[in-house]
Scaffold this motif. Structure first.
Motif, PDB file in Angstrom:
ATOM      1  N   ARG A 597       0.833  -1.209   0.000  1.00 44.62           N
ATOM      2  CA  ARG A 597       0.000   0.000   0.000  1.00 44.62           C
ATOM      3  C   ARG A 597       0.865   1.257   0.000  1.00 44.62           C
ATOM      4  NH1 ARG A 597      -5.378  -0.630   1.019  1.00 44.62           N
ATOM      5  NH2 ARG A 597      -6.054  -2.745   1.587  1.00 44.62           N
ATOM      6  N   ALA A 600       2.460   1.641  -3.431  1.00 45.44           N
ATOM      7  CA  ALA A 600       1.438   2.023  -4.411  1.00 45.44           C
ATOM      8  C   ALA A 600       1.038   3.476  -4.240  1.00 45.44           C
ATOM      9  CB  ALA A 600       0.223   1.104  -4.269  1.00 45.44           C
ATOM     10  N   GLU A 601       0.865   3.915  -2.998  1.00 48.55           N
ATOM     11  CA  GLU A 601       0.482   5.304  -2.754  1.00 48.55           C
ATOM     12  C   GLU A 601       1.572   6.254  -3.243  1.00 48.55           C
ATOM     13  OE1 GLU A 601      -0.888   8.191   0.962  1.00 48.55           O
ATOM     14  OE2 GLU A 601      -0.671   6.023   1.253  1.00 48.55           O
ATOM     15  N   ASN A 604       1.425   6.256  -7.122  1.00 49.82           N
ATOM     16  CA  ASN A 604       0.295   7.028  -7.646  1.00 49.82           C
ATOM     17  C   ASN A 604       0.538   8.524  -7.509  1.00 49.82           C
ATOM     18  OD1 ASN A 604      -1.135   4.697  -8.299  1.00 49.82           O
ATOM     19  ND2 ASN A 604      -2.049   4.532  -6.249  1.00 49.82           N
ATOM     20  N   ASP A 609       3.472   3.744 -12.613  1.00 48.61           N
ATOM     21  CA  ASP A 609       2.748   2.482 -12.577  1.00 48.61           C
ATOM     22  C   ASP A 609       3.355   1.587 -11.506  1.00 48.61           C
ATOM     23  OD1 ASP A 609       0.975   3.050 -14.669  1.00 48.61           O
ATOM     24  OD2 ASP A 609       2.476   2.506 -16.174  1.00 48.61           O
ATOM     25  N   ILE A 610       2.491   0.818 -10.811  1.00 49.70           N
ATOM     26  CA  ILE A 610       2.950  -0.127  -9.796  1.00 49.70           C
ATOM     27  C   ILE A 610       2.524  -1.521 -10.231  1.00 49.70           C
ATOM     28  CG2 ILE A 610       2.922  -0.765  -7.364  1.00 49.70           C
ATOM     29  CD1 ILE A 610       4.158   1.965  -7.919  1.00 49.70           C
ATOM     30  N   LYS A 625      -4.873  -5.202  -5.970  1.00 47.74           N
ATOM     31  CA  LYS A 625      -5.683  -4.144  -6.586  1.00 47.74           C
ATOM     32  C   LYS A 625      -6.236  -3.221  -5.515  1.00 47.74           C
ATOM     33  CE  LYS A 625      -9.688  -3.448  -9.614  1.00 47.74           C
ATOM     34  NZ  LYS A 625     -10.781  -4.115 -10.368  1.00 47.74           N
ATOM     35  N   GLY A 628      -3.719  -0.800  -4.200  1.00 50.24           N
ATOM     36  CA  GLY A 628      -3.363   0.345  -5.023  1.00 50.24           C
ATOM     37  C   GLY A 628      -2.529   0.044  -6.235  1.00 50.24           C
ATOM     38  N   CYS A 629      -2.173  -1.225  -6.450  1.00 44.82           N
ATOM     39  CA  CYS A 629      -1.405  -1.571  -7.654  1.00 44.82           C
ATOM     40  C   CYS A 629      -2.324  -1.497  -8.872  1.00 44.82           C
ATOM     41  CB  CYS A 629      -0.827  -2.978  -7.529  1.00 44.82           C
ATOM     42  SG  CYS A 629       0.340  -3.183  -6.173  1.00 44.82           S
ATOM     43  N   ASN A 630      -1.815  -0.970  -9.980  1.00 43.87           N
ATOM     44  CA  ASN A 630      -2.648  -0.862 -11.178  1.00 43.87           C
ATOM     45  C   ASN A 630      -2.293  -1.884 -12.241  1.00 43.87           C
ATOM     46  OD1 ASN A 630      -0.189   0.590 -11.560  1.00 43.87           O
ATOM     47  ND2 ASN A 630      -1.057   1.554 -13.377  1.00 43.87           N
TER      48      ASN A 630
END
Length: 663
Positions: A597, A600-601, A604, A609-610, A625, A628-630
């Motif tokens: 998390r 990912a934060e 973003n 991209d993560i 997902k 926060g991973c895309n």
């Protein structure tokens, strides 16, 4: 010895006044020989004792014949005396060996001097006696000729000790000259003057021989000392004063030739970890002082009889006798402890670590080369295993080495024979399910051994430098295949740090893009954090040069290395790949979820991209997902597939989208 001093006084008469004061020290300096050179000159007196025996036999025989012809008892007595002295000299020459350290130079010289002077005086007086008593002419000629021949011959033979040579000449000839003058006839007076003229002539010849002999020995001695000094220098490391590689080899050979069959020896190969950083940050003078201190510490812990050497760079070797494996383990621990003690240099506190490889004789090798190869292999495993540890040689290491060499040779051939293939694993958008990128992965299908895993040959390629050629080939093949995909699909290629730092690395990537006709913006180069452990200018230049033309960079296996945010801030990464250990590893849980998390934060926020690697289940997909991973990658979506199947996956995706649009 009194005769010697008397002869020296005759040869070098003192001069009065200041002239004597000036010249005497000069003469003493010029005539003074080292004890070693004097010993060698005295040794020449004892060379070939057979010549003494032959000469004595000749003169004693002449005296005996003269006594028999003349019938004089005095000559018989003289012959007996000469014979006794001759036997004593030969026995002394055979019994007193100049090679024995127990026989001092002074003793050897004195013994020879007494015998030589006694024999010469006895022979000279015997010849003079034949002249004085007026015996037969043939007796006089026989004895005088023998005495003069002996004096002349011995003055040349014994020129190595000039006073002895001249003393023998004088004692054998002067009595004859005096007898000639005593008789007083014209013929004998002429003979007496001839003998007196002969003496200085022979002294001159003997002196010249002595000078040549002395200078030759002195020159040879000087050359030997210089050669010994040069040999020591050639075997000594100039920085630490330890033995260098040549000195180590010499010591090892000598030690191994002298040891008993049941003796145990150990070779400790020591490599200082990350010593290059000391030189780079603090300079080579400080680095040399650290090496000196390490050398002192190794000497202090090494047992008696050990050879401590600097093998080169930051590598040291200790070669020493041990009692067994436990003794070697104890010494290795002491070496570690000594090296790890902090250094204080110019107020700076430095800490140095070391990796050790150990091999023992006879268990791991019976000759120097085999022992060093075994220790070197053990050191390699110590460094590969994490550094700062000790590794003892094991036979499996040699099998691994043979295996690596086979792979290296076969890998080079495989590149030429097109045995390698590129497979592609999709990276999927977790929101839409569409393929965004394919990661290019190399596969090797050996014609005899079947498929070889990348973790078998990639490390070998990196160790041997083949990775540069292999990496360029992978990039070129991947770019060629990607050129046929839709423009929105990119291709990702892993790069080795060695490949990036190779000369012309950026140019190789550019050539691959140009030959494939691929837009640089569709190429992603994945690098690991290990690339940035060393602040290398070539790395920064490589990334900057390719970023300028649109090539994108991804940070792979994030979270397994040093995970410094400084890399992300400094370099233009567009993607971060979270390592699979946080997704599907044994430690998956609340902590790993929190880490994902956080990453990912951050991504973003920075517009990056993560990618979550290692996704195998729908639950894992949903978890990353939600974190926060895309983007996602793993067996849940697809394994790595050949290029034609990658094209089929893209075609199926377009077909499904088309049906959705129509429906």
């Amino acid at each position: 010895m009194g005769v010697t001093r008397f002869l020296n006084a005759l040869l070098h008469p003192a001069r009065p006044g200041l002239e004597q004061g000036r010249e005497q020290p000069s003469r003493e300096r010029s005539d003074q020989l080292s004890e070693r050179v004097r010993r060698m000159l005295v040794t020449t007196l004892y060379a070939q004792p057979s010549s003494l025996a032959i000469g004595a036999l000749a003169t004693v025989s002449a005296a005996g014949v003269s006594a028999w012809i003349a019938g004089l008892p005095e000559l018989w007595v003289a012959a007996v005396i000469l014979g006794m002295i001759a036997v004593a000299r030969v026995v002394a020459a055979l019994g007193l060996s100049p090679d024995s350290e127990g026989n001092s130079t002074a003793t050897l010289e004195m013994v020879y001097e007494v015998g030589a002077f006694s024999y010469a005086l006895a022979l000279g007086c015997t010849a003079a006696f034949t002249i004085l008593v007026g015996t037969n002419a043939e007796v006089v000629v026989l004895m005088v000729a023998n005495a003069l021949g002996y004096g002349i011959g011995v003055s040349a033979r014994n020129a190595g000790r000039l006073t002895i040579a001249i003393g023998q000449l004088a004692l054998s000839c002067v009595p004859i000259a005096l007898a000639c003058f005593w008789v007083g006839s014209i013929g004998f007076i002429a003979l007496g003057f001839t003998i007196l003229l002969l003496i200085p002539a022979m002294i001159s010849i003997a002196t010249n021989i002595f000078k040549v002999l002395r200078d030759s020995i002195a020159a040879a001695e000087t050359s030997k000392k210089l050669a010994d000094k040069m040999q020591i220098l050639a075997r000594t490391d100039v920085v630490t004063g330890l033995a260098n590689r040549a000195g180590l080899n010499h010591a090892m050979v000598e030690t191994m030739m002298a040891v008993e069959d049941d003796t145990c020896l150990a070779l400790f190969w020591i490599d200082l970890d990350r010593f290059k950083e000391v030189n780079d940050l603090l300079g080579h003078p400080v680095g040399d002082r650290v090496l000196n201190e390490v050398a002192k510490r190794l000497r202090s812990v090494s047992p008696e009889g050990a050879t401590v050497a600097r093998f080169g760079g930051d590598e040291f070797i200790v070669f020493c006798p041990i009692t067994g494996r436990k003794d070697a383990e104890r010494l290795a621990s002491e070496v570690h402890a000594e090296i790890m003690r902090p250094f204080r240099i110019d107020g700076e506190r430095l800490e140095v670590r070391a990796s050790l490889g150990v091999a023992m004789l006879p268990e791991h090798g019976r000759d120097a080369d085999t022992l060093m190869q075994s220790a070197d292999l053990a050191l390699y495993h110590a460094k590969v295993g994490g550094r700062s540890q000790t590794c003892f040689y094991d036979s499996a290491m040699s099998r691994d080495l043979v295996r690596r060499r086979e792979i290296e040779d076969e890998l080079r051939s495989a590149l030429q024979r097109d045995e390698l293939s590129i497979f592609f694993q999709p990276i999927v958008d977790l929101e839409t399910g569409r393929i965004k990128t394919f990661e290019a992965l190399v596969r090797w299908f050996h014609p005899e051994k079947g498929e070889l895993r990348p973790d078998e040959f990639i490390p070998v390629a990196e160790e041997t430098g083949v990775i540069v050629t292999l990496g360029n080939w992978i990039t070129a093949q991947a770019a060629r295949v990607a050129a046929s995909w839709p423009e929105e699909v990119t291709v990702a290629v892993n790069l080795s740090p060695l490949q990036i730092r190779a000369p012309g690395a950026a140019l190789g990537i550019k050539n691959a893009l140009r030959e494939a006709g691929l837009d640089p913006r569709r190429l992603e180069l994945e690098v690991t954090e290990s690339l940035f452990i060393e602040d290398n200018h070539a790395t920064a230049s490589f990334i900057e040069e390719l970023s300028e033309i649109g090539v994108r960079f991804a940070l792979d296996d994030f979270g397994t290395g040093y995970s410094s945010l400084g890399y992300i801030n400094k370099f233009p990464f567009s993607k971060i790949k979270v390592d699979r250990s946080f997704v599907s590893g044994t430690q998956v849980g609340r902590k790993s979820d929190a880490i994902i998390r956080a990453v990912a934060e951050m991504g973003n926020t920075l517009g990056m991209d993560i990618v979550a690697e290692g996704l195998e289940t729908i639950e894992q997909v949903q978890a990353v997902k939600d974190a926060g991973c895309n983007l996602g990658q793993g067996y849940y979506f697809s394994r790595a597939v050949p290029d034609y199947l990658a094209a089929m996956l893209l075609a199926q995706e377009r077909e499904q989208e088309g049906r959705k649009a129509l429906g």
